[in-house]
Design a protein around this motif. Structure first.
Motif, mmCIF file in Angstrom:
data_model
loop_
_atom_site.group_PDB
_atom_site.id
_atom_site.type_symbol
_atom_site.label_atom_id
_atom_site.label_comp_id
_atom_site.label_asym_id
_atom_site.label_seq_id
_atom_site.Cartn_x
_atom_site.Cartn_y
_atom_site.Cartn_z
ATOM 1 N N GLN A 41 23.374 104.095 28.061
ATOM 2 C CA GLN A 41 23.574 105.145 27.056
ATOM 3 C C GLN A 41 25.044 105.545 26.929
ATOM 4 O OE1 GLN A 41 21.767 106.377 24.798
ATOM 5 N NE2 GLN A 41 19.612 106.313 25.349
ATOM 6 N N ILE A 46 27.548 105.589 20.977
ATOM 7 C CA ILE A 46 27.463 104.136 20.959
ATOM 8 C C ILE A 46 27.510 103.618 22.393
ATOM 9 C CG2 ILE A 46 28.527 101.995 20.137
ATOM 10 C CD1 ILE A 46 27.375 103.759 17.926
ATOM 11 N N SER A 47 26.538 102.777 22.740
ATOM 12 C CA SER A 47 26.480 102.244 24.097
ATOM 13 C C SER A 47 27.680 101.355 24.396
ATOM 14 C CB SER A 47 25.200 101.426 24.285
ATOM 15 O OG SER A 47 25.228 100.715 25.511
ATOM 16 N N ALA A 50 26.632 97.780 23.910
ATOM 17 C CA ALA A 50 26.078 97.357 22.619
ATOM 18 C C ALA A 50 26.392 95.889 22.354
ATOM 19 C CB ALA A 50 26.634 98.225 21.495
ATOM 20 N N VAL A 90 15.787 105.667 27.485
ATOM 21 C CA VAL A 90 16.136 104.704 26.442
ATOM 22 C C VAL A 90 14.859 104.091 25.894
ATOM 23 C CG1 VAL A 90 16.350 102.651 27.943
ATOM 24 C CG2 VAL A 90 17.759 102.835 25.861
ATOM 25 N N VAL A 112 21.185 95.069 24.432
ATOM 26 C CA VAL A 112 21.386 96.448 23.995
ATOM 27 C C VAL A 112 21.786 96.440 22.519
ATOM 28 C CG1 VAL A 112 22.709 98.570 24.312
ATOM 29 C CG2 VAL A 112 22.025 97.205 26.298
ATOM 30 N N GLU A 114 22.325 98.914 18.813
ATOM 31 C CA GLU A 114 22.438 100.213 18.149
ATOM 32 C C GLU A 114 21.771 100.091 16.781
ATOM 33 O OE1 GLU A 114 23.403 103.064 19.220
ATOM 34 O OE2 GLU A 114 24.262 102.486 21.151
ATOM 35 N N THR A 128 20.092 103.970 20.387
ATOM 36 C CA THR A 128 20.344 102.963 21.401
ATOM 37 C C THR A 128 19.011 102.393 21.884
ATOM 38 O OG1 THR A 128 22.341 104.127 22.103
ATOM 39 C CG2 THR A 128 21.443 102.488 23.621
#
Length: 608
Positions: A41, A46-47, A50, A90, A112, A114, A128
């Motif tokens: 997270q 934004i991870s 990502a 998540v 992962v 978004e 996420t």
């Protein structure tokens, strides 16, 4: 504003952009150096992972979604870190029905992602997710992490940080400050198990098994239990959408003002229909507030009653004619003139070139008589086919409904879909060149939108000019929970141009006859504090009479838990300065789960 029903149905035809297959295996526990959920997270929206692969992300399953286009499950770390900005939950997107159960201890490997609900063009924040997962069930029957309590104390008063100018106003890259901003607070809980308790309903249950509550009981509360939206700078931070992970039949059927007693708990999701949403595995018990539909006063013999009512795409196939008729007769007390918005043509959404609406209006006027009301007459102008926006084939338009026993309509021939009405002087008094007529129909401001309908009425020997409006909807505006703060209201550009054209026409009337009684009413599709209304009111030509009510009473529509003003009646100086008028926003629809329209009608009573 677009119909909530049509907007939702259109969006539901779009599948989730992430397609995935999930597998379940039984293997050894996670490695000690595995990525944790709070790492996935991160401390922004934004991870940091990502687009990357992660392996053996550990968590306890807190909720499973087996329906819709976003099937999957939520996991939460039972050993959180000490950073309040990093969520411990998540969503795992599986595409197919997940093969896990609440309480399972799992390891998840995947990509992962978004995911932006509604697509990047919507301006929404992203959710996420872990996609294309391989899921390992370590053990079942574990205790689910305790739900974090969302309440009036935990949600900050400030709504959102200012967007980063270097990122076109986006807040995505900003470090979350959950103790300072409500949107940051909710984002810091994305995917986690959360709980609200004893919350008041501020948005009635809709056909999609959703409702809205507030965790801040006194935040802009009105006397009927709603939460009023009063300015762009004063957001209602306590609003939260509630959905259910259970059966739709078990979801409470609530009206505004009702209370969900006890705990409502589940994972905190984010979607395109309101942003942060508690997807409840546990829902409180509904306590009804007994909200009743309002009834306005009957006009006296010397008062002219003028109303506006958006009847939401009414066509002959609808089953709501008797209810609309009862509302007009019993709740509105049979106004002398009614501006009806969203009257569709004789075959509704059938897209075959039909534009006439005489069958629709005949059915409505007959239903009014059957309900004990007057035998109303009506005037309108059929639009050019599919040129006025709305549902394709429906050809919505405004219609003047009037009681010929109380008021007469001045017919001046020549009005049609493309002919512009003008103002002339007759014996020193203002008069229309055509009646009914349309205001500036060739103006680009009205492209693919409803053209204003104008007509002359005579009440007890005095002329009243009435302009029926249905301005450009708010479709396309960024939502309040968008990644861009403040959100862009792109629909205003056309609406401002429309307001300018209407204001110019009103000025023509007043320049010809300063004392003329002019009413511009309808679905303005903007707030009483908006720039759109400022343009309409320019130079004192008009004034929105809903502003005669206390601020807590200024609403005609409930959207995402915000009670707000879209439908208005604006009056010229001769009416306002007389101080001899009464205004009523008659709440019969917007606060109820069994509404026949999503708009509340408005009534003005005055002595011309």
């Amino acid at each position: 504003m677009p119909s909530k029903k049509s907007a939702r149905l259109a969006a539901l035809t779009v599948a989730a952009v992430c397609s995935a297959a999930s597998t379940v295996a039984i293997t050894a526990p996670a490695h000690a150096d595995s990525v944790r959920i709070h790492d996935v997270q991160g401390s922004t929206r934004i991870s940091p992972y990502a687009g990357k692969q992660v392996t053996d992300v550990a968590g306890i399953v807190t909720g499973v979604r087996t329906y819709g286009s976003s099937r999957g499950f939520w996991i939460q770390d039972a050993a959180p870190d000490d950073n309040p900005a990093t969520s411990e939950g998540v969503f795992v997107f599986t595409s197919s029905i997940p093969k896990v159960a609440v309480g399972d201890s799992v390891l998840v490997s995947g990509t992962v992602s978004e995911y932006v609900p509604g697509g990047a063009s919507s301006g929404n924040q992203s959710l996420t997710e872990i996609t294309k997962p391989t899921v390992t069930v370590v053990a079942g029957g574990n205790a689910v992490p305790a739900a974090k309590v969302i309440d009036a104390k935990s949600v900050p008063a400030a709504y959102s940080p200012q967007g980063d100018t270097a990122a076109a106003g986006s807040i995505n890259g900003l470090t979350l400050q959950p103790a300072k901003y409500a949107l940051d607070y909710y984002e810091s809980l994305e995917g986690e198990n959360v709980q609200v308790a004893d919350t008041r309903v501020v948005g009635a249950t809709d056909p999609y098994t959703e409702l809205w509550v507030t965790v801040k009981p006194w935040e802009h509360r009105n006397r009927r239990g709603g939460t009023v939206y009063g300015t762009y700078d004063s957001q209602n931070t306590g609003r939260l959408q509630i959905q259910s992970l259970g059966k739709p039949a078990d979801f409470p059927v609530a009206n505004v003002g009702d209370v969900l007693k006890g705990a409502t708990a589940g994972p905190l999701d984010y979607n395109q229909f309101g942003g942060y949403t508690l997807v409840a595995g546990q829902i409180g018990t509904l306590n009804s507030a007994g909200l009743e539909r309002e009834t306005t006063q009957k006009q006296s013999r010397g008062e002219l009653a003028v109303a506006t009512y958006n009847v939401e795409n009414l066509d002959p196939s609808d089953a709501t004619f008797e209810e609309h008729a009862s509302a007009i007769v019993n709740n509105l007390k049979s106004p002398d003139v009614v501006s009806l918005e969203e009257i569709q043509d004789n075959n509704g959404a059938t897209n075959d070139g039909t534009v006439a609406a005489d069958a629709t209006m005949t059915k409505l006027t007959e239903a009014i008589v059957a309900a004990g009301g007057p035998k109303y007459d009506w005037r309108s102008i059929d639009p050019v086919n599919n040129a006025d926006g709305g549902e394709p084939g429906g050809n919505i338009r405004q219609v003047f409904l009037f009681n010929p026993e109380r008021v007469s309509f001045t017919d001046r021939a020549g009005g049609d879909a493309t002919t512009a009405a003008g103002v002339t002087s007759v014996r020193g008094k203002a008069a229309l060149t055509v009646s009914p007529g349309r205001i500036d129909p060739a103006n680009a401001a009205f492209t693919n939108s409803r053209k204003p309908l104008v007509g002359e009425f005579v009440f007890r020997g005095k002329t009243v000019f009435v302009i029926a409006n249905h301005l450009n909807s708010k479709g396309g505006d960024q939502g309040l929970t968008a990644q861009y703060q403040p959100p862009t209201r792109s629909s205003e550009v056309q609406r401002h141009a429309q307001a300018t054209a209407i204001h110019s026409f009103v000025k023509d009337i007043l320049d010809t006859q300063k004392s003329a009684d002019v009413i511009a009413l309808g679905d303005i599709n903007d707030f009483e504090f908006s720039d759109t209304v400022d343009i309409l009111e320019g130079d004192g030509a008009l004034w929105s009479a809903i502003k005669s009510l206390p601020k807590s009473e200024r609403y005609s529509y409930v959207y995402q838990g915000n009670a707000q003003t879209l439908d208005q009646i604006l009056v010229s100086p001769s009416i306002r300065r007389s101080c001899d008028f009464e205004y009523d926003s008659v709440h019969i629809n917007s606060e109820f789960n069994d509404q026949i329209s999503d708009h509340d009608p408005q009534v003005l009573r005055f002595r011309p």
